[in-house]
Design a protein around this motif. Structure first.
Motif, PDB file in Angstrom:
ATOM      1  N   ILE A   1       0.839  -1.210   0.000  1.00 29.55           N
ATOM      2  CA  ILE A   1       0.000   0.000   0.000  1.00 29.55           C
ATOM      3  C   ILE A   1       0.872   1.258   0.000  1.00 29.55           C
ATOM      4  O   ILE A   1       0.676   2.174  -0.808  1.00 29.55           O
ATOM      5  CB  ILE A   1      -0.950  -0.008   1.223  1.00 29.55           C
ATOM      6  CG1 ILE A   1      -2.002  -1.113   1.055  1.00 29.55           C
ATOM      7  CG2 ILE A   1      -1.623   1.348   1.408  1.00 29.55           C
ATOM      8  CD1 ILE A   1      -2.817  -1.409   2.312  1.00 29.55           C
ATOM      9  N   THR A   2       1.884   1.285   0.886  1.00 27.83           N
ATOM     10  CA  THR A   2       2.703   2.510   0.946  1.00 27.83           C
ATOM     11  C   THR A   2       3.693   2.579  -0.226  1.00 27.83           C
ATOM     12  O   THR A   2       4.047   3.676  -0.661  1.00 27.83           O
ATOM     13  CB  THR A   2       3.448   2.624   2.293  1.00 27.83           C
ATOM     14  OG1 THR A   2       4.079   1.372   2.577  1.00 27.83           O
ATOM     15  CG2 THR A   2       2.496   2.980   3.416  1.00 27.83           C
ATOM     16  N   ILE A   3       4.101   1.413  -0.756  1.00 30.02           N
ATOM     17  CA  ILE A   3       4.965   1.450  -1.951  1.00 30.02           C
ATOM     18  C   ILE A   3       4.182   2.066  -3.120  1.00 30.02           C
ATOM     19  O   ILE A   3       4.683   2.939  -3.841  1.00 30.02           O
ATOM     20  CB  ILE A   3       5.465   0.036  -2.323  1.00 30.02           C
ATOM     21  CG1 ILE A   3       6.521  -0.441  -1.310  1.00 30.02           C
ATOM     22  CG2 ILE A   3       6.045   0.019  -3.743  1.00 30.02           C
ATOM     23  CD1 ILE A   3       7.043  -1.845  -1.568  1.00 30.02           C
ATOM     24  N   THR A   4       2.941   1.650  -3.275  1.00 32.04           N
ATOM     25  CA  THR A   4       2.110   2.199  -4.358  1.00 32.04           C
ATOM     26  C   THR A   4       1.920   3.703  -4.182  1.00 32.04           C
ATOM     27  O   THR A   4       2.019   4.475  -5.140  1.00 32.04           O
ATOM     28  CB  THR A   4       0.741   1.493  -4.378  1.00 32.04           C
ATOM     29  OG1 THR A   4       0.953   0.092  -4.449  1.00 32.04           O
ATOM     30  CG2 THR A   4      -0.100   1.953  -5.558  1.00 32.04           C
TER      31      THR A   4
ATOM     32  N   ASP B   1      -4.279  10.963   3.314  1.00 32.74           N
ATOM     33  CA  ASP B   1      -3.506   9.816   2.826  1.00 32.74           C
ATOM     34  C   ASP B   1      -2.530   9.305   3.885  1.00 32.74           C
ATOM     35  O   ASP B   1      -2.326   8.090   4.015  1.00 32.74           O
ATOM     36  CB  ASP B   1      -2.720  10.197   1.561  1.00 32.74           C
ATOM     37  CG  ASP B   1      -3.614  10.287   0.330  1.00 32.74           C
ATOM     38  OD1 ASP B   1      -4.802   9.924   0.425  1.00 32.74           O
ATOM     39  OD2 ASP B   1      -3.129  10.715  -0.738  1.00 32.74           O
ATOM     40  N   ILE B   2      -1.932  10.221   4.646  1.00 36.55           N
ATOM     41  CA  ILE B   2      -0.990   9.789   5.684  1.00 36.55           C
ATOM     42  C   ILE B   2      -1.728   9.029   6.788  1.00 36.55           C
ATOM     43  O   ILE B   2      -1.251   8.020   7.300  1.00 36.55           O
ATOM     44  CB  ILE B   2      -0.215  11.006   6.235  1.00 36.55           C
ATOM     45  CG1 ILE B   2       0.766  11.507   5.171  1.00 36.55           C
ATOM     46  CG2 ILE B   2       0.538  10.642   7.516  1.00 36.55           C
ATOM     47  CD1 ILE B   2       1.337  12.868   5.449  1.00 36.55           C
TER      48      ILE B   2
ATOM     49  N   LYS C   1      -2.983   5.500   5.230  1.00 39.80           N
ATOM     50  CA  LYS C   1      -1.991   4.490   4.841  1.00 39.80           C
ATOM     51  C   LYS C   1      -0.935   4.249   5.923  1.00 39.80           C
ATOM     52  O   LYS C   1      -0.979   3.204   6.577  1.00 39.80           O
ATOM     53  CB  LYS C   1      -1.359   4.844   3.493  1.00 39.80           C
ATOM     54  CG  LYS C   1      -2.355   4.679   2.336  1.00 39.80           C
ATOM     55  CD  LYS C   1      -1.737   5.064   1.026  1.00 39.80           C
ATOM     56  CE  LYS C   1      -2.639   4.781  -0.146  1.00 39.80           C
ATOM     57  NZ  LYS C   1      -2.895   6.011  -0.918  1.00 39.80           N
ATOM     58  N   PRO C   2       0.031   5.161   6.168  1.00 38.25           N
ATOM     59  CA  PRO C   2       1.055   4.862   7.187  1.00 38.25           C
ATOM     60  C   PRO C   2       0.480   4.713   8.601  1.00 38.25           C
ATOM     61  O   PRO C   2       0.864   3.787   9.319  1.00 38.25           O
ATOM     62  CB  PRO C   2       1.998   6.060   7.112  1.00 38.25           C
ATOM     63  CG  PRO C   2       1.773   6.663   5.791  1.00 38.25           C
ATOM     64  CD  PRO C   2       0.345   6.407   5.453  1.00 38.25           C
ATOM     65  N   VAL C   3      -0.434   5.573   9.016  1.00 36.48           N
ATOM     66  CA  VAL C   3      -0.959   5.481  10.381  1.00 36.48           C
ATOM     67  C   VAL C   3      -1.812   4.220  10.534  1.00 36.48           C
ATOM     68  O   VAL C   3      -1.662   3.462  11.500  1.00 36.48           O
ATOM     69  CB  VAL C   3      -1.747   6.759  10.770  1.00 36.48           C
ATOM     70  CG1 VAL C   3      -2.441   6.590  12.107  1.00 36.48           C
ATOM     71  CG2 VAL C   3      -0.805   7.963  10.803  1.00 36.48           C
ATOM     72  N   PHE C   4      -2.668   3.951   9.552  1.00 39.74           N
ATOM     73  CA  PHE C   4      -3.447   2.711   9.546  1.00 39.74           C
ATOM     74  C   PHE C   4      -2.508   1.497   9.610  1.00 39.74           C
ATOM     75  O   PHE C   4      -2.719   0.564  10.386  1.00 39.74           O
ATOM     76  CB  PHE C   4      -4.304   2.660   8.274  1.00 39.74           C
ATOM     77  CG  PHE C   4      -5.043   1.360   8.060  1.00 39.74           C
ATOM     78  CD1 PHE C   4      -6.360   1.216   8.489  1.00 39.74           C
ATOM     79  CD2 PHE C   4      -4.441   0.292   7.396  1.00 39.74           C
ATOM     80  CE1 PHE C   4      -7.048   0.012   8.287  1.00 39.74           C
ATOM     81  CE2 PHE C   4      -5.122  -0.910   7.192  1.00 39.74           C
ATOM     82  CZ  PHE C   4      -6.422  -1.049   7.646  1.00 39.74           C
TER      83      PHE C   4
END
Ligand code: RET
Length: 275
Positions: free
Chosen positions: A68-71, A243-244, A247-250
Motif C-alpha cells: 500500500i505505501t509502496i504504491t 492519505d498519511i 496508509k502509514p498510520v493505519f
C-alpha cells in the motif's frame, strides 16, 4: 444591379471572449507532494523492516500493508515530478451571483495519478480489514469490485466537462461506496465476533477509523474537484493529511496490533506458505 464587394470585414464583435481561467498547483502544493512522497518511502521501509523476524506464514498483513505505501510512494513521485496530471475544463459558474454561465471556461488541474493509486491501494486496505474480520472470499470480492467501481467513477467524474458527467459519475461512486461499507463494516462486524473479544475490539476501532476517514474523501472531492471551491494547493494539502492517516498510520496501528495479538493471525493455507 451587379452585387458589389467592398471587402469590408463585417461587423466588429462587441464581446471579446474571456480567456480560460487556470487553477493550478503552486509552490506549497509542490512541496507537499514531495514531503508525502518521502513519508511514504520511509513507511514502506519501516513496514518491510517490521516483517524481518516474522515467519512468512504470519507476514500477510505486512506484505499487503507495505504494498500500500509502496504504491503511494510511486503515485506521489509521479505527481510531485509533474506527471499523472491533466487539465479538466468546464464552463465557469459565478457562485456569488448565481448566474449559470459567466461566459468563460475554467480549467482546473487534476492529478489523475491519485485515482490509479486508490484503485490499487483501497482494495488492499479492504483486504487487510476483511482478513482481520474473517470475512469470506465472496464478500471480500464484492467489496473490492464495488471499491474499484467507486474509484473509477471518481476518475471519470474528475475528467467530466459537463455537470451531468461530473455529478453523475460522482453519484455512481457514492452508491458504490455504500456497498463497500455494507460488505466490510457491517458484514465484518458480524463475522469478527468468532475471533474473540480482542480482535473484535481492534476491528471495531480500525473499521471506524477507516470509514470516518474514507468518508472525508468524497466530501473533499465535492468541494474541491466538483465545485472548485478550494485552490489546487489546498486540495493537495487535505488529501496529503488524509492519505498519511489512511496508509502509514493505519498500517502502523494494524501491524503493531498484529504483533501484540495472536488471534489476529489469518489461516493462510498452503499456497501462501508451507510453514
Ligand atoms: C471519490 C469520488 C466518487 C465518490 C466517492 C469517492 C471516494 C473515495 C475514497 C477514497 C479513499 C482513498 C483512500 C486513499 C488512501 O490513502 C472517488 C472521491 C465515494 C473513499 C483511503
Amino acid at each position: 444591379a451587379k452585387p458589389t464587394h467592398t471587402g469590408s470585414p463585417g461587423p466588429i464583435p462587441t464581446v471579446i471572449p474571456t480567456p480560460p481561467q487556470f487553477q493550478e498547483i503552486g509552490e506549497t502544493g509542490h512541496r507537499t507532494l514531495w514531503v508525502v512522497f518521502a513519508l511514504m518511502v520511509l513507511s514502506s521501509g519501516l513496514f518491510a523492516l517490521m516483517s524481518w523476524n516474522v515467519p512468512i506464514s504470519k507476514r500477510l498483513y505486512h506484505v499487503i500493508t507495505t504494498l500500500i505505501t509502496i504504491t503511494a510512494s510511486l503515485s506521489y513521485f509521479a505527481m510531485a515530478s509533474g506527471h499523472a496530471t491533466s487539465f479538466s475544463c468546464s464552463p465557469a459558474k459565478d457562485h456569488h451571483k448565481h448566474v449559470p454561465d459567466v461566459g468563460y471556461t475554467e480549467c482546473r488541474q487534476v492529478f489523475w495519478g491519485r485515482y490509479v493509486d486508490w484503485a490499487i491501494t483501497t482494495p488492499l486496505l479492504l483486504l487487510d480489514l476483511s482478513l482481520l474480520a474473517g470475512i469470506d472470499g465472496a464478500h471480500t470480492l464484492m467489496a473490492v469490485v464495488a471499491d474499484v467501481i467507486m474509484v473509477l467513477s471518481g476518475l471519470f467524474a474528475s475528467q467530466g466537462n459537463t455537470p451531468t458527467q461530473r455529478w453523475g459519475w460522482y453519484a455512481i461512486g457514492c452508491v458504490s461506496y455504500l456497498f463497500v461499507i455494507w460488505h466490510v463494516a457491517l458484514h465484518g462486524a458480524r463475522t469478527v465476533t468468532a475471533k474473540g473479544r480482542g480482535v473484535t475490539k481492534l476491528f471495531s476501532s480500525l473499521a471506524l477509523f477507516t470509514f470516518v476517514l474514507w468518508t472525508a474523501y468524497p466530501i473533499v472531492w465535492g468541494i474541491a474537484d466538483g465545485a472548485h471551491r478550494t485552490t489546487v494547493d489546498t486540495e493537495i494539502l487535505i488529501y496529503a493529511v488524509l492519505d498519511i492517516l489512511a496508509k502509514p498510520v493505519f498500517g502502523l496501528w494494524l501491524l503493531f496490533s498484529h504483533r501484540a495479538l495472536a488471534e489476529t493471525n489469518v489461516d493462510v493455507g498452503g499456497w501462501w506458505s508451507h510453514g
